[in-house]
Write an enzyme that holds these catalytic residues in place. Structure first.
Site, PDB file in Angstrom:
ATOM      1  N   ASP A  92       2.259  -7.033   2.363  1.00 33.45           N
ATOM      2  CA  ASP A  92       1.098  -6.237   2.792  1.00 33.45           C
ATOM      3  C   ASP A  92       1.577  -4.977   3.526  1.00 33.45           C
ATOM      4  O   ASP A  92       0.978  -4.553   4.525  1.00 33.45           O
ATOM      5  CB  ASP A  92       0.107  -7.038   3.630  1.00 33.45           C
ATOM      6  CG  ASP A  92      -1.280  -6.388   3.664  1.00 33.45           C
ATOM      7  OD1 ASP A  92      -1.484  -5.356   2.985  1.00 33.45           O
ATOM      8  OD2 ASP A  92      -2.161  -6.911   4.373  1.00 33.45           O
TER       9      ASP A  92
ATOM     10  N   HIS B 262       0.877  -1.183   0.000  1.00 35.36           N
ATOM     11  CA  HIS B 262       0.000   0.000   0.000  1.00 35.36           C
ATOM     12  C   HIS B 262       0.910   1.226   0.000  1.00 35.36           C
ATOM     13  O   HIS B 262       1.698   1.402   0.925  1.00 35.36           O
ATOM     14  CB  HIS B 262      -0.893  -0.008   1.240  1.00 35.36           C
ATOM     15  CG  HIS B 262      -1.827  -1.176   1.279  1.00 35.36           C
ATOM     16  ND1 HIS B 262      -3.087  -1.153   0.720  1.00 35.36           N
ATOM     17  CD2 HIS B 262      -1.663  -2.426   1.774  1.00 35.36           C
ATOM     18  CE1 HIS B 262      -3.669  -2.337   0.889  1.00 35.36           C
ATOM     19  NE2 HIS B 262      -2.830  -3.127   1.523  1.00 35.36           N
ATOM     20  N   LEU B 263       0.808   2.039  -1.049  1.00 37.21           N
ATOM     21  CA  LEU B 263       1.707   3.194  -1.152  1.00 37.21           C
ATOM     22  C   LEU B 263       1.035   4.519  -0.772  1.00 37.21           C
ATOM     23  O   LEU B 263       1.702   5.528  -0.670  1.00 37.21           O
ATOM     24  CB  LEU B 263       2.336   3.270  -2.548  1.00 37.21           C
ATOM     25  CG  LEU B 263       3.242   2.079  -2.918  1.00 37.21           C
ATOM     26  CD1 LEU B 263       3.884   2.290  -4.278  1.00 37.21           C
ATOM     27  CD2 LEU B 263       4.315   1.837  -1.871  1.00 37.21           C
ATOM     28  N   ARG B 264      -0.251   4.532  -0.565  1.00 39.47           N
ATOM     29  CA  ARG B 264      -0.955   5.704   0.033  1.00 39.47           C
ATOM     30  C   ARG B 264      -1.004   6.960  -0.826  1.00 39.47           C
ATOM     31  O   ARG B 264      -1.520   7.968  -0.357  1.00 39.47           O
ATOM     32  CB  ARG B 264      -0.373   6.058   1.397  1.00 39.47           C
ATOM     33  CG  ARG B 264      -0.243   4.913   2.381  1.00 39.47           C
ATOM     34  CD  ARG B 264      -1.547   4.205   2.634  1.00 39.47           C
ATOM     35  NE  ARG B 264      -1.447   3.269   3.758  1.00 39.47           N
ATOM     36  CZ  ARG B 264      -2.254   2.238   3.930  1.00 39.47           C
ATOM     37  NH1 ARG B 264      -3.215   1.972   3.065  1.00 39.47           N
ATOM     38  NH2 ARG B 264      -2.117   1.446   4.967  1.00 39.47           N
TER      39      ARG B 264
ATOM     40  N   ASN C 192      -6.392   0.920  -2.816  1.00 43.00           N
ATOM     41  CA  ASN C 192      -7.217   1.612  -1.802  1.00 43.00           C
ATOM     42  C   ASN C 192      -6.621   2.960  -1.404  1.00 43.00           C
ATOM     43  O   ASN C 192      -6.358   3.243  -0.240  1.00 43.00           O
ATOM     44  CB  ASN C 192      -7.477   0.723  -0.580  1.00 43.00           C
ATOM     45  CG  ASN C 192      -6.224   0.340   0.193  1.00 43.00           C
ATOM     46  OD1 ASN C 192      -5.114   0.374  -0.333  1.00 43.00           O
ATOM     47  ND2 ASN C 192      -6.400  -0.020   1.448  1.00 43.00           N
TER      48      ASN C 192
ATOM     49  N   HIS D  92      -8.954 -10.133  -0.968  1.00 41.74           N
ATOM     50  CA  HIS D  92      -8.879  -9.942   0.491  1.00 41.74           C
ATOM     51  C   HIS D  92     -10.068 -10.714   1.056  1.00 41.74           C
ATOM     52  O   HIS D  92     -11.211 -10.271   0.945  1.00 41.74           O
ATOM     53  CB  HIS D  92      -8.965  -8.446   0.805  1.00 41.74           C
ATOM     54  CG  HIS D  92      -9.183  -8.117   2.250  1.00 41.74           C
ATOM     55  ND1 HIS D  92      -8.242  -7.458   3.016  1.00 41.74           N
ATOM     56  CD2 HIS D  92     -10.247  -8.316   3.070  1.00 41.74           C
ATOM     57  CE1 HIS D  92      -8.716  -7.287   4.247  1.00 41.74           C
ATOM     58  NE2 HIS D  92      -9.935  -7.797   4.309  1.00 41.74           N
TER      59      HIS D  92
HETATM   60  O1  DOR Z   1      -3.938  -4.597   7.837  1.00 41.36           O
HETATM   61  C1  DOR Z   1      -4.386  -4.189   6.789  1.00 41.36           C
HETATM   62  N1  DOR Z   1      -4.046  -2.977   6.298  1.00 41.36           N
HETATM   63  N2  DOR Z   1      -5.247  -4.950   6.138  1.00 41.36           N
HETATM   64  C2  DOR Z   1      -5.900  -4.508   5.060  1.00 41.36           C
HETATM   65  O2  DOR Z   1      -6.651  -5.240   4.502  1.00 41.36           O
HETATM   66  C3  DOR Z   1      -5.714  -3.126   4.587  1.00 41.36           C
HETATM   67  C4  DOR Z   1      -4.415  -2.606   4.978  1.00 41.36           C
HETATM   68  C5  DOR Z   1      -4.341  -1.110   4.817  1.00 41.36           C
HETATM   69  O3  DOR Z   1      -4.645  -0.592   3.725  1.00 41.36           O
HETATM   70  O4  DOR Z   1      -3.924  -0.445   5.763  1.00 41.36           O
HETATM   71 ZN    ZN Z   2      -6.124  -7.132   2.677  1.00 47.57          ZN
HETATM   72 ZN    ZN Z   3      -3.312  -5.117   1.833  1.00 51.19          ZN
END
Ligand code: DOR
Ligand code: ZN
Ligand code: ZN
Length: 424
Positions: free
Chosen positions: A304, A61-63, A93, A178
């Protein structure tokens, strides 16, 4: 420009395992194996090191766009190369969600500008991750998306997931799931069991994951689509995946270093750094995850990598955000599996390189004529994890302060050295 990586143990799983030289010329791999005596502009001494295809993390996840205070594409790419990863797959996301070609192209542009790791965008399955309408897969693939996922959330509707799989099958792209049955997970914040009871926290049973794994396998079977299961944490999910593979279902799966390293006990002091979704499970689940890596039920190790700031983490356990960062610790934690005799080194390297690459259709390997994405690992190097020194903008790491062994000492992307570890 000619670079010789000299005298290392070259491991490209399924292709080569030998001590020798890798020669890189003008960004491409020139030769792999034979000792090279021609003049080089730069010689990298890789004796006592491993020389492997650049590591690939298919789940980060790079935000960016939207939460750049947690991580940007550039800071995430810097964390990637510092951890030995030459390529990462970025989950959608973000805000806005990567559900249209404009966002996909933005991510690719930012990654190109950073010039560090390759970033492969994963586009959303449904628009806005809402589970109501499918994203425009054709347009997203055209723009550069390599897979589809609503990660962070399950696709709740089975009919919606069926349609997504039917649509993705036409493009031969994986649906990356997921797996979480939200109703059963309820308001749980950690694994259901004795530790949760002791802490007075609401639990999430293994079945909240495995029920959805079973549903998605059933839908993959129905549609013939390729299903990739994210962050497998428990024994029941593994049993379902193993049985599906035996039946010939097109299913692959990943786990993350925290699931084969930690247990729910890591939460015992209400440590929000150990809060993630799915949650850390029991020692028996951890053992099942290790066994599944060894027997091939779990194909890949992915981090993750989920950066969060202290604003989201230094709060009551119930309120804290889910997720831990992983890019800069994944390699030494994974190498522990080899030290512990869980699986051979070559198999471990495969789970960080060629196998995830195959699932996501990405180039990977030490192939003459191919792009020079290479990681040099010193498997003996001991160091102490210090989150303050991470390239990542976030610090949510339960391994902070851990003594570890093994690290990437040099990371090369497209023949350019993008990371060199400081001297020990
Ligand atoms: O721990 C998690 N963080 N699980 C997820 O499914 C999403 C992820 C996040 O985007 O922070
Ligand atoms: Zn996930
Ligand atoms: Zn994830």
């Amino acid at each position: 420009m000619r670079i010789r990586i000299s005298g290392g143990r070259i491991i490209d799983p399924g292709r080569i395992d030998t001590v020798g030289d890798v020669v890189v010329e003008n960004g491409k791999i020139r030769s792999v194996g034979p000792p090279d005596s021609e003049a080089a502009d730069q010689v990298i001494d890789a004796r006592n090191c491993l020389v492997v295809p650049g590591l690939i993390d298919v789940h980060v996840h790079l935000r960016e766009p939207g939460h750049e205070y947690k991580e940007t594409i550039a800071s995430g790419a810097a964390a990637a190369v510092a951890g030995g990863f030459t390529a990462v797959c970025a989950m959608p996301n973000t805000n806005p969600v990567n559900d249209n070609a404009q966002v996909t192209r933005f991510i690719l542009d930012r990654a190109r500008a950073a010039g560090l790791a390759r970033v492969y965008p994963v586009a959303s399955i449904t628009r806005g991750l809402k589970g109501e309408q499918l994203s425009e897969f054709a347009e997203l693939k055209e723009a550069g998306a390599v897979a589809f996922s609503d990660d962070g959330r399950p696709v709740v509707g089975s009919r919606m997931m069926r349609r997504a799989m039917e649509y993705a099958r036409g493009f031969d792209m994986p649906i990356v799931s997921h797996c979480e049955e939200l109703d059963l997970a309820g308001d749980g914040v950690m694994n259901e069991g004795v530790v949760a009871t002791r802490l007075g926290l609401a639990g999430i049973p293994n079945a909240a994951e495995s029920i959805m794994v079973m549903r998605d396998i059933a839908l993959a079977e129905l549609t013939g689509a390729r299903l990739h299961v994210c962050h497998v944490s428990c024994a029941e999910s593994i049993a379902a995946i193993r049985a599906a593979k035996d039946r010939g279902v097109r299913v692959t799966a990943e786990t993350a270093p925290h699931y084969f390293t930690l247990t729910e006990e890591a939460v015992a002091e209400y440590d929000t750094r150990a809060k993630m979704n799915p949650p850390l499970r029991t020692a028996a689940d951890r053992q099942a995850v290790r066994q599944a890596l060894a027997d091939g039920t779990l194909d890949a190790i992915a981090t993750d990598h989920a950066p969060h700031s202290i604003l989201e983490k230094e709060v009551e356990f119930d309120q804290a955000a889910n997720g831990i960062i992983g890019l800069e610790t994944a390699l030494p934690l994974s190498l522990r599996l080899v030290a512990d005799g869980v699986l051979p080194l070559t198999d471990l390297i495969a789970k960080l390189t060629v196998t995830p690459a195959r699932v996501f259709g990405l180039p990977c390997g030490l192939i003459p004529g191919g792009a020079a994405d290479i990681t040099v690992i010193d498997p003996q190097r001991t160091w102490t994890v210090d989150a303050e020194r991470f390239a990542s903008l976030s610090r949510n790491c339960p391994f902070d302060g851990w003594p570890v062994t093994g690290r990437a000492v040099l990371t090369m992307v497209d023949g350019r050295i993008v990371y060199e570890a400081p001297e020990a």
